[in-house]
Design an enzyme around this catalytic site. Structure first.
Site, mmCIF file in Angstrom:
data_model
loop_
_atom_site.group_PDB
_atom_site.id
_atom_site.type_symbol
_atom_site.label_atom_id
_atom_site.label_comp_id
_atom_site.label_asym_id
_atom_site.label_seq_id
_atom_site.Cartn_x
_atom_site.Cartn_y
_atom_site.Cartn_z
ATOM 1 N N ARG A 7 0.800 -1.227 0.000
ATOM 2 C CA ARG A 7 0.000 0.000 0.000
ATOM 3 C C ARG A 7 0.832 1.275 0.000
ATOM 4 O O ARG A 7 0.303 2.377 -0.170
ATOM 5 C CB ARG A 7 -0.969 -0.013 1.191
ATOM 6 C CG ARG A 7 -2.208 -0.852 0.916
ATOM 7 C CD ARG A 7 -3.092 -0.937 2.122
ATOM 8 N NE ARG A 7 -2.555 -1.863 3.123
ATOM 9 C CZ ARG A 7 -2.988 -1.947 4.382
ATOM 10 N NH1 ARG A 7 -3.950 -1.137 4.784
ATOM 11 N NH2 ARG A 7 -2.457 -2.807 5.214
ATOM 12 N N ARG A 48 38.783 52.217 -11.830
ATOM 13 C CA ARG A 48 37.551 52.690 -12.440
ATOM 14 C C ARG A 48 37.872 53.489 -13.717
ATOM 15 O O ARG A 48 38.852 54.221 -13.748
ATOM 16 C CB ARG A 48 36.884 53.604 -11.415
ATOM 17 C CG ARG A 48 35.449 53.845 -11.586
ATOM 18 C CD ARG A 48 35.012 54.842 -10.530
ATOM 19 N NE ARG A 48 35.212 54.395 -9.150
ATOM 20 C CZ ARG A 48 35.282 55.233 -8.115
ATOM 21 N NH1 ARG A 48 35.196 56.528 -8.277
ATOM 22 N NH2 ARG A 48 35.459 54.756 -6.908
#
Ligand code: UD1
Ligand code: CA
Length: 458
Positions: free
Chosen positions: A15, A438
């Protein structure tokens, strides 16, 4: 004169509708059989025999090296037949306790109480009284209120079916008696099976007494036959764990919304908010607070640390007074010292962070050693992977990492360095320097934005 445990686990469990043998299905991440074995271990059993049949190989493999005696039941001819297969393993003077691989939550004390009633003239039987006894074997008692026999549902008369005291299947008996009684049972019943339960009527005929004991809680004797029952037992088990934590002094904002799949050790005044999942071995020191929706696995968290909501922490160590999250992810190998702050959308992996450092927003820090009082700005990324190998990033004490910095590993940034926002660090930097890579800002005047062509009205 030791204790031998016989665990029945040969049934198919059809089951469950699963390829996995039933007893390997899990409750709180531990197999059903694993739960039974854990309890039986606490009873200091000298021998543990497991009767296997369906999926025998998988079950054996899952518990290889656990010191178990495996007994194969080729064909499932009933619970009596199953126990018979284990008899050659048992010494006559042993006390035998029969358990079931699919009944995971029986308490140690319940079994202890049962074993204690057993002696040379007494058989112990665990029974329980249920509001709905359908499906169970019923306990038939005589005029003196002594158990005279057990009758299975399918063999019971209408009158017997009214009985609410049922057989849990769990029993304890001297091995010599068990051997004698089992040799006398037959299979002349509605299911054509050798019923273990038939030994009780025979025991009475032989002048043995039957003493019954009962569990404190009904769920201790509930077996798992389908996934609904498994899910129900999971909730019951989790609630028991939550109650134990409450008893230990933990604040649970909702004890029904907590899952512990493993072992959770807690200090004093720990607070756990709703929907938290703990897995494996987790240790929370005094005063730790865990926010809602966190997942914490195999991790140690130090005194006074606050884990805010929606954080995921795996195989990490977090020291005292840290603040983590919300939405932080600490992956395996993360070690944070005292007073480290890790904020939202920050991922750390295999990294060591010294005291008082902060990584508060949107960063990936992997394979790194970070010193004390370091500030890692938003959007910082350690580029630890070159497509083939992983490399380390080393950042000294008091370094300030500007936002949107990439650190291309292997790279070392010595103490006191300042990294300007938007920098890509590709080479080692000596102590105290300012580094910036940068692109210089350009300003162009009189700029006209492109315009969309005007739409004609229809
Ligand atoms: C059994 C009891 C019943 C009791 C109930 C409690 C018998 C005859 N009946 O009924 O009185 O109320 O348990 O749940 O004992 N197993 C084997 N080999 C076999 C048969 C069974 O290993 O040949 C194992 C199964 O895997 C299962 C357990 O024994 O774990 C119980 O077997 P099951 O057939 O489910 O017994 P029940 O009909 O529930
Ligand atoms: Ca059953």
């Amino acid at each position: 004169m030791g204790l031998s445990v016989v665990i029945l686990a040969a049934g198919q469990g059809s089951r469950m509708k699963s390829n996995l043998p039933k007893v390997l299905h899990t409750l709180a991440d531990k197999s059903l059989l694993g739960h039974v074995l854990e309890t039986s271990k606490k009873l200091n059993a000298e021998k543990t025999c497991v009767v296997i049949g369906h999926g025998a190989k998988k079950v054996k493999t899952a518990f290889a090296g656990a010191g178990l005696l495996w007994v194969e039941q080729q064909e499932q001819k009933g619970t009596g037949h199953a126990v018979q297969q284990a008899l050659p393993q048992l010494q006559d003077e042993d006390t035998v306790l029969v358990l079931y691989g699919d009944v995971p939550l029986t308490r140690q004390q319940t079994l202890q109480n049962l074993i204690e009633v057993v002696d040379d003239s007494t058989v112990g039987l665990l029974t329980v009284t249920l509001a709905d006894a359908t499906g169970y074997g019923r306990i038939v008692r005589d005029a003196q209120n002594q158990v005279s026999r057990i009758v299975e549902q399918k063999d019971a008369s209408a009158e017997e079916q009214q009985i609410c005291e049922v057989n849990t299947g769990i029993l304890a008996i001297k091995a010599l008696h068990l051997k004698n009684l089992l040799s006398a049972i037959g299979c002349d019943n509605a299911q054509g099976e050798y019923y273990l339960t038939d030994i009780f009527a025979l025991a009475r005929k032989q002048g043995l007494a039957i003493a019954t004991t009962s569990p404190e809680e009904e769920h201790e004797v509930v077996g798992v036959n389908n996934r609904r029952q498994l899910a129900e037992l999971e909730r019951i088990h989790q609630r028991e764990i939550a109650d134990q934590l409450l008893d230990e002094g933990v604040t649970l904002r909702d004890p029904t919304r907590l899952d512990v799949r493993g072992r959770l050790q807690v200090g004093r005044d720990v607070m756990i908010d709703v929907n938290v999942l703990f897995e494996g071995e987790v240790i929370l020191a005094d005063g730790v607070q865990i926010g809602a929706n966190c997942v914490i696995r195999n991790t140690k968290i130090g005194t006074g640390t606050v884990i805010k909501e929606n954080s995921v922490i795996d195989q990490s160590e977090v020291a005292s007074e840290c603040v983590i999250g919300p939405f932080a992810r600490l992956r395996p190998g993360t070690q944070l010292s005292t007073d480290v702050h890790v904020g939202n959308f920050v991922e750390l992996k295999n990294s060591i962070v010294a005291p008082h450092s902060k990584i508060n927003h949107l960063s990936y820090v992997g394979d790194s050693d970070i010193g004390s009082r370091v500030n890692i700005g938003a959007g910082t990324i350690t580029c630890n992977y070159d497509g083939a190998n992983k490399h380390r990033t080393v950042i000294g004490d008091d370094v300030f990492v500007g936002s949107d910095t990439q650190l291309v590993a292997p790279v070392t940034v010595e103490r006191g360095v300042t990294i300007g926002a938007g920098t890509t660090v590709t080479e080692n930097i000596e102590a105290g320097m300012l580094v910036i890579s940068r692109v210089k800002q350009k300003v162009i005047g009189g700029w006209q934005r492109p315009k969309k062509p005007l739409k004609k009205e229809n």
